[in-house]
Motif scaffolding. Structure first.
Motif, PDB file in Angstrom:
ATOM      1  N   ARG A 102       1.028  -1.358   0.120  1.00  0.00           N
ATOM      2  CA  ARG A 102       0.325  -0.119   0.233  1.00  0.00           C
ATOM      3  C   ARG A 102       0.664   1.172  -0.091  1.00  0.00           C
ATOM      4  O   ARG A 102       1.628   1.603   0.613  1.00  0.00           O
ATOM      5  CB  ARG A 102      -1.058  -0.142   1.009  1.00  0.00           C
ATOM      6  N   ASP A 146      -3.681  -0.080  -3.943  1.00  0.00           N
ATOM      7  CA  ASP A 146      -3.182   0.143  -3.349  1.00  0.00           C
ATOM      8  C   ASP A 146      -2.101   1.020  -3.408  1.00  0.00           C
ATOM      9  O   ASP A 146      -1.618   1.148  -2.684  1.00  0.00           O
ATOM     10  CB  ASP A 146      -2.636  -1.761  -3.364  1.00  0.00           C
ATOM     11  N   PRO A 202      -0.592   3.120   5.390  1.00  0.00           N
ATOM     12  CA  PRO A 202       0.153   2.868   3.617  1.00  0.00           C
ATOM     13  C   PRO A 202       1.413   1.851   4.217  1.00  0.00           C
ATOM     14  O   PRO A 202       2.220   2.740   5.835  1.00  0.00           O
ATOM     15  CB  PRO A 202       0.905   3.880   3.549  1.00  0.00           C
TER      16      PRO A 202
END
Length: 302
Positions: free
Chosen positions: A152, A175, A227
């Motif tokens: 991500r 993503d 992320p």
């Protein structure tokens, strides 16, 4: 004391004429500014080699990659880019991509790293545009994802121009989250759709900019939590002296902006790779010093 990893190559400067519309000499002047401020002395320096063509082909159409590397880019595409793609330009574009890959890997190891080039966010899958030959952040994101190093990725684009090429490349990839804060009436005239776009009116100054940016960071991090890696495009073209910017930020405002972004990312322990992106002041020395701002801010977060 921890040392900020900085990625640099002398051939980031493709030695354009001083009167060329693209201020190519800024990459050399940035390093001069970093040395003057003692940042180079305190940093850990890293030099990339050229990016392998298969890396470039993860974010760009293979035929276009081959035409760049062999300097056979059609004149129609060179006009979109804004300059001829000769051997030095092709080498520079390849090195910048490899530099952003290296900065990303250093960020995964150290938490934060900076490339003295990069942020070529107008280049799209099919071809370059807007002074951008290859989209280095897109290349780096795809290389690291393909290798299983990350999954991500958050892209925070604070260049005054929308990251349209990046938005197009990752439009159907959940993503990768693209956040662009930019001038509403600036290049490109036809905007793409990022995952989050904040458009600013001409003349926006420090306080109004930072208020909108704070809201955008909160929104982006709420919509795309945790992320594995972030890229930060720290363009200095929102500055009031920039000939292509049309906004009204100051040096202090740019510093506060960089601190806001890096604080938000580092507080959440998100590894972050910084790239310099756009800056087009006619005063080249001040351009180099202004690009150095994000490096000085980044030092405080290592």
């Amino acid at each position: 004391m921890a040392r900020l990893p900085i990625v640099h190559h002398p051939d980031y400067d493709a030695r354009f004429s001083p009167v060329h519309r693209f201020p190519m000499g800024k990459y050399t002047l940035l390093m001069n500014a970093l040395r003057e401020r003692g940042i180079v002395e305190r940093a850990s320096l890293h030099r990339p080699g050229p990016a392998p063509s298969n890396w470039l082909g993860l974010a760009h159409e293979r035929g276009y990659v081959d035409r760049v590397l062999t300097q056979r880019v059609p004149r129609s595409i060179e006009r979109l880019i804004g300059f001829a793609v000769d051997e030095r330009v092709a080498r520079r574009a390849s090195l910048a991509c490899a530099g952003t890959v290296l900065a990303a890997r250093l960020a995964l190891e150290e938490g934060l790293a900076c490339n003295t080039a990069g942020g070529s966010h107008h280049a799209r899958f099919e071809h370059g545009a807007g002074f951008c030959v290859f989209n280095d952040v897109a290349v780096a994101a795809q290389v690291l994802r393909a290798g299983g190093e990350v999954r991500r990725i958050l892209i925070v684009d604070a260049d005054v121009h929308q990251g349209d090429g990046t938005a197009r490349i990752f439009a159907d990839q959940p993503d990768v989250f693209t956040f662009s804060i930019h001038g509403a009436k600036n290049y490109p005239s036809a905007k793409e759709t990022s995952d989050l776009d904040i458009e600013l009116p001409d003349g926006t100054g420090d306080d109004a900019y930072l208020e909108r940016l704070a809201d955008g960071l909160d929104t982006a991090l709420a919509r795309f939590p945790d992320p594995d890696l972030a890229f930060y495009l720290a363009g200095i073209d929102p500055h009031h002296e920039d000939r292509l910017g049309r906004l009204s930020m100051t040096d202090e405002g740019l510093s506060r902006r960089d601190e806001m972004v890096l604080k938000a990312l580092r507080e959440r322990s998100i590894p972050t790779a910084c790239v310099i992106s756009g800056g087009y002041s006619r005063d080249m020395e001040s351009l180099g010093r202004r690009h150095a701002i994000v490096f000085g801010v980044a030092e405080t977060f290592v």
